[in-house]
Design a protein around this motif. Structure first.
Motif: not given
Length: 417
Positions: A135-143, A199-205, A344-350
């Motif tokens: 789930a961290t990878l999308p915050s490291v690179v652009s879409p 991180l390129r952008q902080a992941a929403p929590r 969506p990014d805020e769902m990627r962990g679950r």
């Protein structure tokens, strides 16, 4: 999340030139090679102690069960807290477990019960680490970079899977304690790399209070997306039935008549094919008919499994495993990219936690299934039955999930929360 056009071939190089992605790549490489070395030592040590195929299957089951128990908790934690801290803590604790195994082996008091305890601990830690790292990878690179980043990230894992078993097999000559010590050092290296990850952008929590709705949100989201459900469950049942990795110690010793070095080569062979395919897909990403390509790749996986089951010649066995690994990588990249782009990014962990359990079921639970089947039918019969089962699953899933079979591009429509 919006869809994006295919990237030019040069972007595969630009992704890897990004310092943050390189650090992520090296962290995944280090933690995966550490785990592979650990797994080789556990499998060979358990078979040395018991000479029992059922015990090899039990190792897979004991490692898989914690991921099921911790499914809801791990995904929720990944979406609520800093993902880098979670991954770093897991890797540091995995290093401690490997150190404990090294001490137990060097002291000579290790027994199968101790192995089960340590394997269960590793399984619990990886239940948190694996979905959180993904789930961290999308915050490291652009879409736009994500499809290629997924393939390159997979190449890190496959490179480690190639090197790790070979290193573990050759190092086992010096004893299992040495192998576990090497694994501990590599887990520590991974933790250090993750600590400095930017991180390129902080992941929403998620900030809402914990509830049944938030805990089960990942499961509900996958169930509402037939493409995701079909892709994840196809991998589950195909590898659950077709996976023969738990029986490699038996094949190495009793059928191919080789030693730990041969086991290392067998374990590395699927990763050789997978790495080659991952690098190819990073340079030439799939753009059309991805659903049909995925089903064809899984069918090839089943056929290669049957060839391996019938082989009594080490080079042919390795060649079948190379084809098996390459076909599986196509399925992995398609599934992983769909999960990331359609979530969506805020769902990627679950969602990632559910995906990891399915992957764990197809691997660890598949090892248990192979061990039980081998105890009843023998190793050759177990592998042949598994390959045939994989082919049947492909035929059935084409009918059950026509949306997945008809999926044309990896990113056809935006995901909504």
């Amino acid at each position: 999340m919006s869809t994006s056009a295919p990237l030019p071939a040069a972007d595969a190089d630009s992704v890897f030139r990004d310092p943050a992605f390189r650090r992520f790549w090296l962290a995944r490489f280090s933690t995966t090679i550490a785990y592979q070395i650990f797994t080789v030592a556990v499998g060979w040590q358990m078979y040395d102690l018991t000479r029992d195929a059922f015990m090899l299957g039990m190792v897979g089951l004991v490692q898989f069960l914690p991921s099921v128990v911790l499914l809801l908790m791990s995904g929720h934690v990944a979406d609520r807290f800093d993902r880098r801290r979670i991954v770093r803590a897991c890797q540091a604790l995995e290093a401690l477990v490997a150190c404990a195994m090294a001490v137990a082996s060097l002291s000579g008091w290790v027994a199968r019960e101790h192995i089960f305890v340590f394997v269960a601990l590793i399984g619990a830690l990886r239940a948190f680490e694996t979905p959180t790292l993904q789930a961290t990878l999308p915050s490291v690179v652009s879409p736009r970079q994500l499809p290629r980043a997924v393939a390159l990230s997979s190449s890190a894992a496959q490179s480690a899977i190639i090197i790790g078993p070979a290193v573990g097999g050759f190092a086992y000559v010096a004893g299992p304690g040495v192998v576990y010590a090497i694994s501990a050092v590599l887990f520590c290296m991974a933790a250090v790399l993750v600590s400095g990850l930017t991180l390129r952008q902080a992941a929403p929590r998620i900030t809402t209070p914990v509830s049944l709705q938030t805990l089960f949100a990942g499961i509900a989201y996958i169930r509402s997306r037939p493409v995701l459900l079909g892709a994840i469950s196809l991998d589950l049942f195909a590898v659950l039935l077709g996976g023969a990795t738990a029986l490699l110690p038996i094949y190495a010793r009793d059928i191919l008549h080789t030693g730990p070095w041969g086991l290392g080569l067998l374990r590395s062979s699927p990763a050789i094919g997978a790495l080659a395919m991952a690098l190819w897909l990073a340079r030439h990403p799939l753009q059309r008919r991805v659903g049909r390509i995925m089903f064809g790749a899984v069918a090839l996986f089943g056929a290669a499994t049957m060839v391996f089951g019938l082989s009594h010649w080490l080079p042919l066995s390795m060649a079948a495993l190379v084809v098996l690994g390459a076909s599986d990588m196509i399925s992995v990249v398609v599934r992983s990219t769909l999960v990331q782009l359609d979530t969506p990014d805020e769902m990627r962990g679950r969602v990632g936690a559910v995906n990891s359990v399915f992957i764990g079921a197809s691997n660890q639970l598949g090892e248990f299934e192979s061990g039980v089947t081998a105890a009843l039918l023998g190793p050759v019969g177990a592998v042949l039955l598994g390959g045939l089962g994989t082919l049947l699953v492909v035929v059935l899933w084409v009918r059950l999930f026509p949306t997945l079979a008809g999926r044309d591009a990896l990113h056809e429509r935006p995901a909504v929360a």
